[in-house]
Design an enzyme around this catalytic site. Structure first.
Site, PDB file in Angstrom:
ATOM      1  N   GLU A 115     -32.908  -3.264 100.117  1.00 17.86           N
ATOM      2  CA  GLU A 115     -31.840  -2.806 101.007  1.00 17.86           C
ATOM      3  C   GLU A 115     -32.117  -1.405 101.530  1.00 17.86           C
ATOM      4  O   GLU A 115     -32.473  -0.493 100.778  1.00 17.86           O
ATOM      5  CB  GLU A 115     -30.488  -2.813 100.298  1.00 17.86           C
ATOM      6  CG  GLU A 115     -29.348  -2.333 101.200  1.00 17.86           C
ATOM      7  CD  GLU A 115     -27.963  -2.543 100.632  1.00 17.86           C
ATOM      8  OE1 GLU A 115     -26.979  -2.166 101.317  1.00 17.86           O
ATOM      9  OE2 GLU A 115     -27.842  -3.081  99.522  1.00 17.86           O
ATOM     10  N   ASP A 121     -23.024 -11.223  91.470  1.00 16.35           N
ATOM     11  CA  ASP A 121     -23.395  -9.806  91.507  1.00 16.35           C
ATOM     12  C   ASP A 121     -22.740  -9.068  90.340  1.00 16.35           C
ATOM     13  O   ASP A 121     -21.511  -9.031  90.236  1.00 16.35           O
ATOM     14  CB  ASP A 121     -22.914  -9.205  92.840  1.00 16.35           C
ATOM     15  CG  ASP A 121     -23.756  -8.039  93.290  1.00 16.35           C
ATOM     16  OD1 ASP A 121     -24.676  -7.630  92.557  1.00 16.35           O
ATOM     17  OD2 ASP A 121     -23.493  -7.533  94.398  1.00 16.35           O
ATOM     18  N   LYS A 124     -27.333 -10.936  89.846  1.00 15.40           N
ATOM     19  CA  LYS A 124     -28.047  -9.843  90.509  1.00 15.40           C
ATOM     20  C   LYS A 124     -27.576  -8.514  89.930  1.00 15.40           C
ATOM     21  O   LYS A 124     -26.394  -8.338  89.667  1.00 15.40           O
ATOM     22  CB  LYS A 124     -27.782  -9.848  92.022  1.00 15.40           C
ATOM     23  CG  LYS A 124     -28.527  -8.740  92.777  1.00 15.40           C
ATOM     24  CD  LYS A 124     -28.310  -8.832  94.278  1.00 15.40           C
ATOM     25  CE  LYS A 124     -26.971  -8.298  94.721  1.00 15.40           C
ATOM     26  NZ  LYS A 124     -26.838  -6.821  94.473  1.00 15.40           N
TER      27      LYS A 124
END
Length: 280
Positions: free
Chosen positions: A182, A83, A113
């Site tokens: 999300e 991430d 990501k």
């Protein structure tokens, strides 16, 4: 068999759900890898769960590299997804590619990501052109907590929903191999999932996504500062740990641990010799 971006693409095509969990250390990575979790996300959520920050913003590249490398050493089959932390890719396309490369060279990640839709497509495109797979992340993006004014569900109005659909299309066009959705309504997530050909990974986005991700401390009841609505606790490991810590303290204070079976032996002759030397 090692999970790759091609594996995930095929799983979507065959309607085979994808599993992803956050992971931050070697021991946990081994456990998750052994049961077959396809993707281990070394999330910047470690800022909350491991480092005790109020949000993810203070997390550094050095933090992420260290934890990702540990996970990479523990997992041999899962895809390791690093991430990219706050300000590691927003500043420029150059910084984005350089820092994504660090995840691959220094930490053994298989993909990275980053958060944001259309506005980060130049970064996504450049990273992909450097032969680094990219997972996009749209909807409730924690690094934008200050811009959002808190952790709020996204895409509830017609305009906001259209923007998210367009963001999903744009990140796919830029070369993203999958996208995390999300904190968006479940029916909107279904539309996005049907619109793009890349896998969608939901967190607080309903069961219609191609896969799901949770923070492992949330799903194990280990992180109790706050529990999002979308979290299901699959086990209360936090309670088990607390009980074990308390039992350990009690036995140490009572002198019952360590017991004879937890100690190493030495011959009586050696002790006798040492005793004689001491008393000489």
């Amino acid at each position: 068999m090692k999970t790759t971006v091609a594996t995930l693409k095929k799983m979507k095509e065959e309607n085979n759900k994808i599993t992803m969990l956050t992971c931050y250390d070697y021991s946990t990575a081994k456990l998750m890898d052994a049961v077959g979790v396809e993707i281990l996300l070394v999330g910047d959520s470690l800022g909350n769960t491991m480092l005790g920050y109020e949000n993810t913003l203070p997390v550094t590249m050095e933090d992420m590299i260290a934890h990702t490398a540990a996970v990479s050493r523990g997992a041999k089959n899962a895809l390791i997804l690093g991430d990219m932390p706050f300000m590691s890719y927003q500043t420029s396309v150059y910084d984005a590619v350089k820092n994504a490369g660090r995840f691959m060279k220094e930490a053994g990640a298989n993909a990275v990501k980053l958060e944001g839709g259309a506005r980060v497509c130049p970064q996504i495109k450049a990273i992909v052109e450097a032969d680094i797979p990219v997972c996009a992340h749209i909807g409730l993006t924690p690094q934008s907590v200050n811009a959002f004014g808190g952790f709020k569900v996204q895409g509830k109005s017609v305009e906001a929903a259209r923007t998210l659909i367009e963001d999903a299309k744009r990140v796919e066009e830029a070369g993203a191999c999958m996208v995390v959705l999300e904190g968006i309504p479940a029916r909107l997530a279904e539309i996005i999932t049907d619109t793009v050909s890349i896998p969608t990974i939901g967190i607080g986005a309903g069961a219609g996504c191609d896969g799901q991700v949770l923070v492992y401390q949330d799903m194990l009841g280990m992180f109790t500062d706050y529990v999002p609505k979308f979290v299901k606790q699959f086990a209360n490991v936090g309670e088990v740990m607390s009980r074990a810590f308390a039992d350990y303290m009690q036995e140490v204070k009572a002198g019952t641990f360590p017991a004879p079976e937890h100690t190493y032996k030495i011959s009586d002759e050696v002790i006798e010799a040492l005793t004689k030397e001491k008393n000489a």
